[in-house]
Design a protein around this motif. Sequence first.
Motif, PDB file in Angstrom:
ATOM      1  N   GLU A   1      19.622 -53.807 -64.030  1.00 17.95           N
ATOM      2  CA  GLU A   1      20.856 -53.579 -63.278  1.00 17.95           C
ATOM      3  C   GLU A   1      21.457 -52.213 -63.604  1.00 17.95           C
ATOM      4  O   GLU A   1      22.034 -51.556 -62.730  1.00 17.95           O
ATOM      5  CB  GLU A   1      21.869 -54.698 -63.583  1.00 17.95           C
ATOM      6  N   CYS A   2      21.346 -51.801 -64.840  1.00 17.87           N
ATOM      7  CA  CYS A   2      21.848 -50.479 -65.227  1.00 17.87           C
ATOM      8  C   CYS A   2      21.085 -49.380 -64.482  1.00 17.87           C
ATOM      9  O   CYS A   2      21.677 -48.413 -63.980  1.00 17.87           O
ATOM     10  CB  CYS A   2      21.716 -50.299 -66.739  1.00 17.87           C
ATOM     11  N   LYS A   3      19.775 -49.532 -64.363  1.00 19.90           N
ATOM     12  CA  LYS A   3      18.957 -48.538 -63.658  1.00 19.90           C
ATOM     13  C   LYS A   3      19.308 -48.505 -62.167  1.00 19.90           C
ATOM     14  O   LYS A   3      19.384 -47.435 -61.555  1.00 19.90           O
ATOM     15  CB  LYS A   3      17.481 -48.840 -63.855  1.00 19.90           C
ATOM     16  N   LYS A   4      19.510 -49.691 -61.569  1.00 21.25           N
ATOM     17  CA  LYS A   4      19.868 -49.740 -60.148  1.00 21.25           C
ATOM     18  C   LYS A   4      21.195 -49.035 -59.890  1.00 21.25           C
ATOM     19  O   LYS A   4      21.355 -48.321 -58.897  1.00 21.25           O
ATOM     20  CB  LYS A   4      19.980 -51.201 -59.683  1.00 21.25           C
ATOM     21  N   LYS A   5      22.152 -49.232 -60.779  1.00 17.71           N
ATOM     22  CA  LYS A   5      23.501 -48.710 -60.550  1.00 17.71           C
ATOM     23  C   LYS A   5      23.658 -47.263 -60.977  1.00 17.71           C
ATOM     24  O   LYS A   5      24.383 -46.492 -60.341  1.00 17.71           O
ATOM     25  CB  LYS A   5      24.534 -49.576 -61.293  1.00 17.71           C
TER      26      LYS A   5
ATOM     27  N   PHE B   1      21.487 -66.607 -71.994  1.00 17.29           N
ATOM     28  CA  PHE B   1      20.080 -66.342 -71.707  1.00 17.29           C
ATOM     29  C   PHE B   1      19.353 -66.011 -73.007  1.00 17.29           C
ATOM     30  O   PHE B   1      19.972 -65.633 -74.002  1.00 17.29           O
ATOM     31  CB  PHE B   1      19.954 -65.152 -70.754  1.00 17.29           C
ATOM     32  N   GLU B   2      18.034 -66.125 -72.991  1.00 21.57           N
ATOM     33  CA  GLU B   2      17.240 -65.601 -74.105  1.00 21.57           C
ATOM     34  C   GLU B   2      17.478 -64.094 -74.206  1.00 21.57           C
ATOM     35  O   GLU B   2      17.583 -63.408 -73.184  1.00 21.57           O
ATOM     36  CB  GLU B   2      15.756 -65.872 -73.877  1.00 21.57           C
ATOM     37  N   ASP B   3      17.557 -63.576 -75.429  1.00 21.85           N
ATOM     38  CA  ASP B   3      17.933 -62.176 -75.628  1.00 21.85           C
ATOM     39  C   ASP B   3      17.017 -61.199 -74.886  1.00 21.85           C
ATOM     40  O   ASP B   3      17.493 -60.239 -74.270  1.00 21.85           O
ATOM     41  CB  ASP B   3      17.938 -61.839 -77.124  1.00 21.85           C
ATOM     42  N   MET B   4      15.726 -61.441 -74.941  1.00 24.92           N
ATOM     43  CA  MET B   4      14.796 -60.514 -74.292  1.00 24.92           C
ATOM     44  C   MET B   4      14.998 -60.500 -72.782  1.00 24.92           C
ATOM     45  O   MET B   4      15.000 -59.440 -72.147  1.00 24.92           O
ATOM     46  CB  MET B   4      13.342 -60.874 -74.630  1.00 24.92           C
ATOM     47  N   GLU B   5      15.190 -61.676 -72.191  1.00 27.94           N
ATOM     48  CA  GLU B   5      15.411 -61.742 -70.747  1.00 27.94           C
ATOM     49  C   GLU B   5      16.742 -61.096 -70.375  1.00 27.94           C
ATOM     50  O   GLU B   5      16.833 -60.368 -69.373  1.00 27.94           O
ATOM     51  CB  GLU B   5      15.387 -63.189 -70.274  1.00 27.94           C
ATOM     52  N   ALA B   6      17.774 -61.340 -71.184  1.00 30.16           N
ATOM     53  CA  ALA B   6      19.080 -60.756 -70.904  1.00 30.16           C
ATOM     54  C   ALA B   6      19.024 -59.233 -70.957  1.00 30.16           C
ATOM     55  O   ALA B   6      19.610 -58.543 -70.100  1.00 30.16           O
ATOM     56  CB  ALA B   6      20.105 -61.284 -71.904  1.00 30.16           C
ATOM     57  N   ARG B   7      18.318 -58.683 -71.948  1.00 24.91           N
ATOM     58  CA  ARG B   7      18.223 -57.227 -72.058  1.00 24.91           C
ATOM     59  C   ARG B   7      17.419 -56.646 -70.894  1.00 24.91           C
ATOM     60  O   ARG B   7      17.711 -55.551 -70.404  1.00 24.91           O
ATOM     61  CB  ARG B   7      17.601 -56.838 -73.390  1.00 24.91           C
ATOM     62  N   ARG B   8      16.402 -57.368 -70.454  1.00 25.25           N
ATOM     63  CA  ARG B   8      15.632 -56.895 -69.303  1.00 25.25           C
ATOM     64  C   ARG B   8      16.503 -56.845 -68.058  1.00 25.25           C
ATOM     65  O   ARG B   8      16.503 -55.856 -67.323  1.00 25.25           O
ATOM     66  CB  ARG B   8      14.428 -57.801 -69.059  1.00 25.25           C
ATOM     67  N   ILE B   9      17.282 -57.920 -67.841  1.00 26.64           N
ATOM     68  CA  ILE B   9      18.167 -57.965 -66.680  1.00 26.64           C
ATOM     69  C   ILE B   9      19.203 -56.852 -66.751  1.00 26.64           C
ATOM     70  O   ILE B   9      19.461 -56.146 -65.762  1.00 26.64           O
ATOM     71  CB  ILE B   9      18.858 -59.340 -66.595  1.00 26.64           C
TER      72      ILE B   9
ATOM     73  N   GLN C   1      31.334 -56.388 -66.067  1.00 26.77           N
ATOM     74  CA  GLN C   1      31.902 -57.227 -65.025  1.00 26.77           C
ATOM     75  C   GLN C   1      30.834 -57.668 -64.029  1.00 26.77           C
ATOM     76  O   GLN C   1      30.827 -58.816 -63.567  1.00 26.77           O
ATOM     77  CB  GLN C   1      33.020 -56.465 -64.306  1.00 26.77           C
ATOM     78  N   TYR C   2      29.908 -56.776 -63.709  1.00 24.24           N
ATOM     79  CA  TYR C   2      28.837 -57.109 -62.769  1.00 24.24           C
ATOM     80  C   TYR C   2      27.913 -58.187 -63.352  1.00 24.24           C
ATOM     81  O   TYR C   2      27.546 -59.145 -62.671  1.00 24.24           O
ATOM     82  CB  TYR C   2      28.030 -55.853 -62.434  1.00 24.24           C
ATOM     83  N   LEU C   3      27.544 -58.046 -64.618  1.00 29.41           N
ATOM     84  CA  LEU C   3      26.677 -59.028 -65.262  1.00 29.41           C
ATOM     85  C   LEU C   3      27.350 -60.397 -65.321  1.00 29.41           C
ATOM     86  O   LEU C   3      26.707 -61.429 -65.153  1.00 29.41           O
ATOM     87  CB  LEU C   3      26.309 -58.566 -66.670  1.00 29.41           C
ATOM     88  N   ARG C   4      28.659 -60.407 -65.556  1.00 30.04           N
ATOM     89  CA  ARG C   4      29.394 -61.666 -65.601  1.00 30.04           C
ATOM     90  C   ARG C   4      29.417 -62.332 -64.224  1.00 30.04           C
ATOM     91  O   ARG C   4      29.181 -63.533 -64.088  1.00 30.04           O
ATOM     92  CB  ARG C   4      30.826 -61.404 -66.085  1.00 30.04           C
ATOM     93  N   THR C   5      29.690 -61.530 -63.193  1.00 26.75           N
ATOM     94  CA  THR C   5      29.787 -62.067 -61.841  1.00 26.75           C
ATOM     95  C   THR C   5      28.443 -62.572 -61.327  1.00 26.75           C
ATOM     96  O   THR C   5      28.342 -63.660 -60.749  1.00 26.75           O
ATOM     97  CB  THR C   5      30.328 -60.999 -60.878  1.00 26.75           C
TER      98      THR C   5
END
Length: 301
Positions: free
Chosen positions: A249-253, A237-245, A272-276
């Motif tokens: 996900e970190c905030k949700k978990k 992914f583009e770095d900015m989009e990947a960091r946003r995602i 592992q979650y990001l990979r899946t």
Amino acid sequence: MMNKHYYHLCANGADVRHFILSVADYHAVFNIIGVCAANTDVVVVSFSIEDSHPHILLYGTLADCARFREMFENLYRHYAYKTRKGQVPVVFRCDLYWIDDINYLRNVAVYTIIQATKDGKPAMHYDYRWGTGSLYFRSGRPASIWQTDSEGLVHDPVPFSSLTVRARRALLHSRRWSIPDDWLVCNGLILPENYIDIKRFEQIYQSHNRFRVFLASPRKIEQEMLEKMAEARGVAFEDMEARRICGDECKKKYGFRDPRKLDGRRRIDLAQYLRTQYRFTLRQIASLVFLPESEVQRYVR
């Protein structure tokens, strides 16, 4: 003791630019592989060098194979920067794929030596100068193809220790790393016989006939291997989009966006979650969760 496995080291042609531009570049990559073999605890089983990318079959621990890859990338980038003086930008990064199946291993081992023929070059694998295909399943161990120069003259190899300081540096493309004094060189090349594990390659197939079958490399088998490599590699992914995602996900978990606040176990869980969920590449995941890539490769598939 850490487990040793087979790994396929290669560069995606779409991610590499201006890898090989001259015969001198082929010489450099050929010798850099030897330098990396001499200075890491890794067994090099086979390789081939194409003008767009290399393929190398390694055997060792994940950490050692990752160290080999890092050294290989760094030495080649340094060589390209020095010889091209910034006039031709070089983009070069390699991926490391764990091999966990014997038939897949047999496919990969053949794939690492038939690249020239498969890609349309007028050379069989056992005549291709920039690969190790001439070393395996040979009766009587004929003279090395690297002893013959461009004029067809055959030269005797000499030990590395017999070279002048200038010749050594020209061979190694490094002032920091060296090779054993008794390793043989010929026509400006570090001979692969010094470090390639020929017997290990042959034991992968166990017989001449099985090697012949896999050497045929049916299109279906090749396609299955390429698909497996693509799946293992993941999506960049583009770095900015990947960091946003990752932050979302970190905030949700965990209730906050910064993975650096997590302990090691939870960073692995997030990886592992990001990979899946998103199929990020392992390199990108390592950057996102602030872990060494070797650790991500060990725990994330």
